[in-house]
Design an enzyme around this catalytic site. Structure first.
Site, PDB file in Angstrom:
ATOM      1  N   ASN A   1     -29.150 -13.459 -55.897  1.00 39.75           N
ATOM      2  CA  ASN A   1     -30.450 -13.103 -55.321  1.00 39.75           C
ATOM      3  C   ASN A   1     -30.830 -11.633 -55.420  1.00 39.75           C
ATOM      4  O   ASN A   1     -31.917 -11.241 -55.014  1.00 39.75           O
ATOM      5  CB  ASN A   1     -30.504 -13.543 -53.854  1.00 39.75           C
ATOM      6  CG  ASN A   1     -30.869 -15.007 -53.725  1.00 39.75           C
ATOM      7  OD1 ASN A   1     -31.282 -15.627 -54.703  1.00 39.75           O
ATOM      8  ND2 ASN A   1     -30.725 -15.565 -52.533  1.00 39.75           N
TER       9      ASN A   1
ATOM     10  N   GLU B   1     -35.320 -16.510 -61.178  1.00 39.93           N
ATOM     11  CA  GLU B   1     -35.866 -17.507 -60.242  1.00 39.93           C
ATOM     12  C   GLU B   1     -37.162 -16.961 -59.649  1.00 39.93           C
ATOM     13  O   GLU B   1     -38.174 -17.622 -59.567  1.00 39.93           O
ATOM     14  CB  GLU B   1     -34.842 -17.780 -59.141  1.00 39.93           C
ATOM     15  CG  GLU B   1     -35.303 -18.779 -58.095  1.00 39.93           C
ATOM     16  CD  GLU B   1     -34.330 -18.849 -56.923  1.00 39.93           C
ATOM     17  OE1 GLU B   1     -33.808 -19.934 -56.661  1.00 39.93           O
ATOM     18  OE2 GLU B   1     -34.113 -17.812 -56.261  1.00 39.93           O
TER      19      GLU B   1
ATOM     20  N   TRP C   1     -26.808 -23.836 -41.707  1.00 41.94           N
ATOM     21  CA  TRP C   1     -27.053 -23.139 -42.972  1.00 41.94           C
ATOM     22  C   TRP C   1     -25.909 -22.170 -43.245  1.00 41.94           C
ATOM     23  O   TRP C   1     -25.317 -22.188 -44.309  1.00 41.94           O
ATOM     24  CB  TRP C   1     -28.394 -22.388 -42.914  1.00 41.94           C
ATOM     25  CG  TRP C   1     -28.593 -21.545 -44.147  1.00 41.94           C
ATOM     26  CD1 TRP C   1     -28.920 -21.999 -45.398  1.00 41.94           C
ATOM     27  CD2 TRP C   1     -28.429 -20.133 -44.272  1.00 41.94           C
ATOM     28  NE1 TRP C   1     -28.964 -20.940 -46.284  1.00 41.94           N
ATOM     29  CE2 TRP C   1     -28.673 -19.781 -45.621  1.00 41.94           C
ATOM     30  CE3 TRP C   1     -28.103 -19.118 -43.368  1.00 41.94           C
ATOM     31  CZ2 TRP C   1     -28.605 -18.472 -46.084  1.00 41.94           C
ATOM     32  CZ3 TRP C   1     -28.039 -17.812 -43.829  1.00 41.94           C
ATOM     33  CH2 TRP C   1     -28.290 -17.501 -45.174  1.00 41.94           C
TER      34      TRP C   1
ATOM     35  N   ARG D   1     -35.371 -24.174 -44.083  1.00 38.13           N
ATOM     36  CA  ARG D   1     -34.552 -24.958 -44.999  1.00 38.13           C
ATOM     37  C   ARG D   1     -34.973 -26.423 -44.999  1.00 38.13           C
ATOM     38  O   ARG D   1     -35.666 -26.867 -44.079  1.00 38.13           O
ATOM     39  CB  ARG D   1     -33.068 -24.876 -44.576  1.00 38.13           C
ATOM     40  CG  ARG D   1     -32.425 -23.525 -44.891  1.00 38.13           C
ATOM     41  CD  ARG D   1     -32.326 -23.330 -46.393  1.00 38.13           C
ATOM     42  NE  ARG D   1     -31.765 -22.057 -46.814  1.00 38.13           N
ATOM     43  CZ  ARG D   1     -32.460 -20.975 -47.157  1.00 38.13           C
ATOM     44  NH1 ARG D   1     -33.766 -20.963 -47.077  1.00 38.13           N
ATOM     45  NH2 ARG D   1     -31.869 -19.873 -47.604  1.00 38.13           N
TER      46      ARG D   1
ATOM     47  N   ASP E   1     -29.748 -27.691 -58.062  1.00 38.60           N
ATOM     48  CA  ASP E   1     -29.936 -26.604 -57.096  1.00 38.60           C
ATOM     49  C   ASP E   1     -29.157 -26.891 -55.810  1.00 38.60           C
ATOM     50  O   ASP E   1     -28.491 -26.029 -55.252  1.00 38.60           O
ATOM     51  CB  ASP E   1     -31.436 -26.456 -56.810  1.00 38.60           C
ATOM     52  CG  ASP E   1     -31.738 -25.275 -55.905  1.00 38.60           C
ATOM     53  OD1 ASP E   1     -31.146 -24.200 -56.129  1.00 38.60           O
ATOM     54  OD2 ASP E   1     -32.540 -25.442 -54.964  1.00 38.60           O
TER      55      ASP E   1
ATOM     56  N   HIS F   1     -28.562 -10.955 -45.961  1.00 40.46           N
ATOM     57  CA  HIS F   1     -29.717 -11.753 -46.407  1.00 40.46           C
ATOM     58  C   HIS F   1     -30.973 -11.110 -45.829  1.00 40.46           C
ATOM     59  O   HIS F   1     -31.161  -9.902 -45.928  1.00 40.46           O
ATOM     60  CB  HIS F   1     -29.514 -13.208 -45.950  1.00 40.46           C
ATOM     61  CG  HIS F   1     -30.288 -14.218 -46.744  1.00 40.46           C
ATOM     62  ND1 HIS F   1     -31.646 -14.336 -46.665  1.00 40.46           N
ATOM     63  CD2 HIS F   1     -29.889 -15.177 -47.628  1.00 40.46           C
ATOM     64  CE1 HIS F   1     -32.066 -15.309 -47.462  1.00 40.46           C
ATOM     65  NE2 HIS F   1     -31.006 -15.839 -48.069  1.00 40.46           N
TER      66      HIS F   1
ATOM     67  N   SER G   1     -25.197 -12.129 -52.203  1.00 44.59           N
ATOM     68  CA  SER G   1     -23.796 -12.267 -52.627  1.00 44.59           C
ATOM     69  C   SER G   1     -23.384 -11.144 -53.572  1.00 44.59           C
ATOM     70  O   SER G   1     -22.336 -10.519 -53.403  1.00 44.59           O
ATOM     71  CB  SER G   1     -23.596 -13.618 -53.323  1.00 44.59           C
ATOM     72  OG  SER G   1     -24.389 -13.701 -54.496  1.00 44.59           O
TER      73      SER G   1
END
Ligand code: SFD
Ligand code: AMP
Length: 635
Positions: free
Chosen positions: A62, A126, A220, A251, A353, A390, A441
């Protein structure tokens, strides 16, 4: 006292955790430790191959700044992160990670991680900053590289898996190591170290999860990360930041599947049941949160908030319009035969995914007859988590790099070693370090590499082994193993070992914590809303809970770990409640809403709120810290 062997390990650098940040730290530490003939020790409560948030794999990297590939600079990334966090961020820390993250990505590829490529051989993005991967084995690949690097140290490198770290060791103003216990055999560990990197991730199950019964562990965030980083730094006397900035992701409902690929790659819309597209219909609401509400992309918490406004008005449920997004992609292909091929391709990407990172969502789709090309899927806001890497920001307050400071920031943001907490020799990375969101990550891995280099420089400059008081260690051993003793002593008094007036089992203790956080600190039960009055009751209830923590009882080693996990969670909870109470405004609606101070107040609260706990007086302190922007608003 329970019969436990004490194992003493003396090392130079102790890396606690075996996740993304710790693996990055191990790779870099091996390089510098070899140069200086120093020892490095890694300790993980689980097995590094599948531990932490990346256990199940991921479907995207990400954070990719793309300095070469896209000609972007870390400054561009700082602007994105600062806006997404409603103005509250440490530019120096975000910049520092940004300038190193591409290096981690290229290492992953070299180690064998499949990153999607287009026909010309370029990475497939993405969204603007995210790269698609075939990431089922992502963690295995990254852990293997860390283990290989550690192996090059020979006797100077050791890895301990399935050892749960409970408490820091301190020598005056300096960290001296950590203690913990094996979760497989009766061994109490004392790690003596000159520097420590805390990389034990964030926290889940502090708030009541939406899942119940056998599904309780399905959240999550991974159930293995339980606030140990926060506990460790707080107990060492370190200052924490952004403890109010919890993260609530939206989510796929019940199995917590990711939405990023749907929104960014497949360009899906989300609508509520009455058909409205809340991101369009509620756009005027964003003016109330200007200037951040008016930037692109719209900050994550505001995207949540617009959805919540719809559901609170009774317009829910909310849906990801997968069927519509797939149809649009397929319809854009002119040739009919090619269209069929495209449909198969998108369908398989959609399933992959989930299979790459949240397998249970694919199982839920299969189990409830959902074909994403035929019908939409429900989405929902999860319960709150603490994850500094995040779109939350909670973590330790750390020194930034010297070269990125200006005259004003230097006195506040820099105290010698990059990434060191306010305790000498203690460093934090990944979810453990605060005010540097959106590292995800790969940025966590890069941050781990940065930390190891600085920690080893610290060790070279401070080469004396700190003192560890053996009486203090004995006392800690007694305290840490006490739940086993309590259970052994009293469990015969009742028919059911789970109900006893002399001890409380960790599961019941966790339910108590979750209930009070849910109801008083703005969990899902109150639609993430709270106020001063609720928070004050929450603090009172936390004080009672803390008293009862002395009475935790454990039947076996696994439950002993559960006891300490919950004590760690309880401290994370207290840091959160105190900080939310202190900040008298609402800045991140969609994460939490202070109903008594419902507006954002830049004049008084455009600042960090930090907190710390004094190990000598056992008193908390909550304070403001100034923000020094180092990157201009516009290009
Ligand atoms: O898109 C102890 N994240 C994603 N990042 C990405 O780059 N791409 C994605 O696709 C991502 N997605 C995602 C992500 C997270 C989660 C939970 C999901 C989906 C479902 C974020 C990253 O995973 C995250 O940024 C990093 O993993 C953070 O790294 P780090 O090192 O800070 O935490 P860790 O990897 O969880 O490791 C923690 C380690 O600590 C150990 N540990 N060890 C000893 N004693 C104790 N007391 C300990 N407590 C914990 C753990 O075992 C572990 O080794 S997306 O959906 O958002
Ligand atoms: P997620 O799967 O929600 O964790 O998202 C993965 C990445 O995509 C993160 O960098 C998110 O911030 C980003 N993202 C997800 N949804 C959106 C959206 N609707 N608009 C912009 N960015 C998004």
């Amino acid at each position: 006292m329970a019969d436990f062997e004490t194992v003493e390990v003396t090392t130079d650098l102790l890396i606690i955790g075996g996740g993304m940040a710790a693996c990055g730290a191990a790779v870099e530490a091996a390089h510098w430790a070899k140069k200086h003939n120093l020892k490095v020790t890694v300790v993980d409560k689980a097995s590094m191959d599948r531990s932490g948030a990346v256990a199940m794999g991921l479907s995207a990297l990400n954070q990719y700044v793309g300095m070469k590939a896209k000609g972007r600079s870390p400054e561009d990334y700082v602007r994105y992160v600062r806006n997404d966090l409603m103005g509250i961020t440490r530019d120096d820390l975000v910049y520092d990670i940004g300038r190193h993250v591409d290096g981690s990505v290229h290492l992953f590829e070299k180690w064998g991680l499949p990153i999607w490529k287009d026909a010309e051989g370029n990475y497939v993005f993405e969204g603007p900053w995210q790269l698609m991967i075939n990431g089922e084995s992502y963690k295995v690949i990254v852990a293997e590289a860390a283990k290989n690097a550690m192996a090059t140290l020979g006797d100077n490198g050791s890895i301990y898996e399935r050892v749960f770290i409970t408490e820091p060791l301190i020598d005056g103003d300096r960290v001296a190591g950590a203690v913990g216990f094996s979760v497989r055999e009766n061994k109490f560990y004392v790690f003596k170290a000159k520097a420590v990197i805390a990389a034990m991730g964030g926290a889940v199950h502090v708030f009541k999860p939406r899942s119940t019964g056998e599904g309780l562990g399905r959240s999550w965030y991974p159930p293995f990360n339980t606030g140990s980083s926060t506990y460790f730094v707080l107990r060492a006397g370190g200052e924490m930041t952004c403890q109010e900035v919890r993260f609530i992701p939206v989510r796929f409902k019940d199995a917590y599947g990711p939405v990023g690929a749907w929104f960014l790659l497949f360009k899906s819309r989300a609508t509520t049941a009455l058909g409205g597209e809340y991101m369009v219909e509620r756009r005027p609401e964003l003016d109330n949160w200007a200037p951040y509400g008016l930037v692109k992309p719209i900050p994550a918490n505001l995207r949540n908030y617009l959805m919540m406004l719809d559901t609170q008005e009774g317009k829910g449920p909310a849906y990801m319009r997968t069927e519509e997004a797939i149809a649009k992609i397929v319809d854009s292909v002119p040739d009919e035969k090619e269209r069929k091929k495209k449909l198969k391709e998108v369908e398989s990407e959609a399933w992959e995914d989930f299979l790459d990172m949240t397998i249970s969502q694919a199982l839920l789709w299969a189990g409830s007859n959902i074909a994403p090309e035929e019908k939409p899927s429900e989405i929902q806001a999860c319960e709150p988590y603490f994850i500094g890497s995040h779109s939350g920001a909670s973590g330790a307050w750390i020194s930034g790099p010297e070269d990125l400071q200006n005259e004003k920031s230097k006195a506040s943001y820099f105290w010698g070693y990059n990434g060191m907490c306010t305790v000498k020799g203690l460093f934090a990375a990944g979810d453990a370090s605060g005010a540097s969101s959106h590292k995800f990550s790969d940025g966590s891995h890069a941050e781990g590499r940065i930390r190891a280099k600085a920690a080893l420089a610290y060790i070279v400059d401070n080469s004396a082994q700190p003192k560890v008081d053996s009486a203090q260690v004995e006392e800690l051993k007694k305290q840490i193993l006490k739940p086993l003793d309590l259970f052994q002593q009293y469990s015969g008094q009742t028919d059911s070992p789970d109900v006893n007036e002399n001890y409380i089992k960790p599961r019941q203790f966790m339910f108590r914590l979750q209930k009070l956080m849910d109801e008083y600190a703005g969990g899902a039960a109150t639609q993430f809303s709270t106020n001063k009055y609720y928070l004050e009751i929450g603090l009172d209830l936390l004080a009672f809970l803390k008293e009862d923590a002395e009475k935790l009882g454990a039947e076996d080693l696994n439950e002993l770990m559960r006891c300490w996990e919950n004590i760690h969670r309880m401290w994370q909870a207290e840091a959160h409640v105190r900080t939310v109470l202190f900040r008298e405004e609402t800045r991140w609606p969609g994460y939490y809403y202070r109903s008594d101070t419902p507006k954002m107040d830049d004049d008084n609260w455009k600042c960090f709120v930090n907190c710390k706990w004094d190990p000598k007086t056992e008193k908390w302190d909550v304070l403001k810290r100034e923000i020094f922007p180092l990157v201009s608003e516009n290009k």
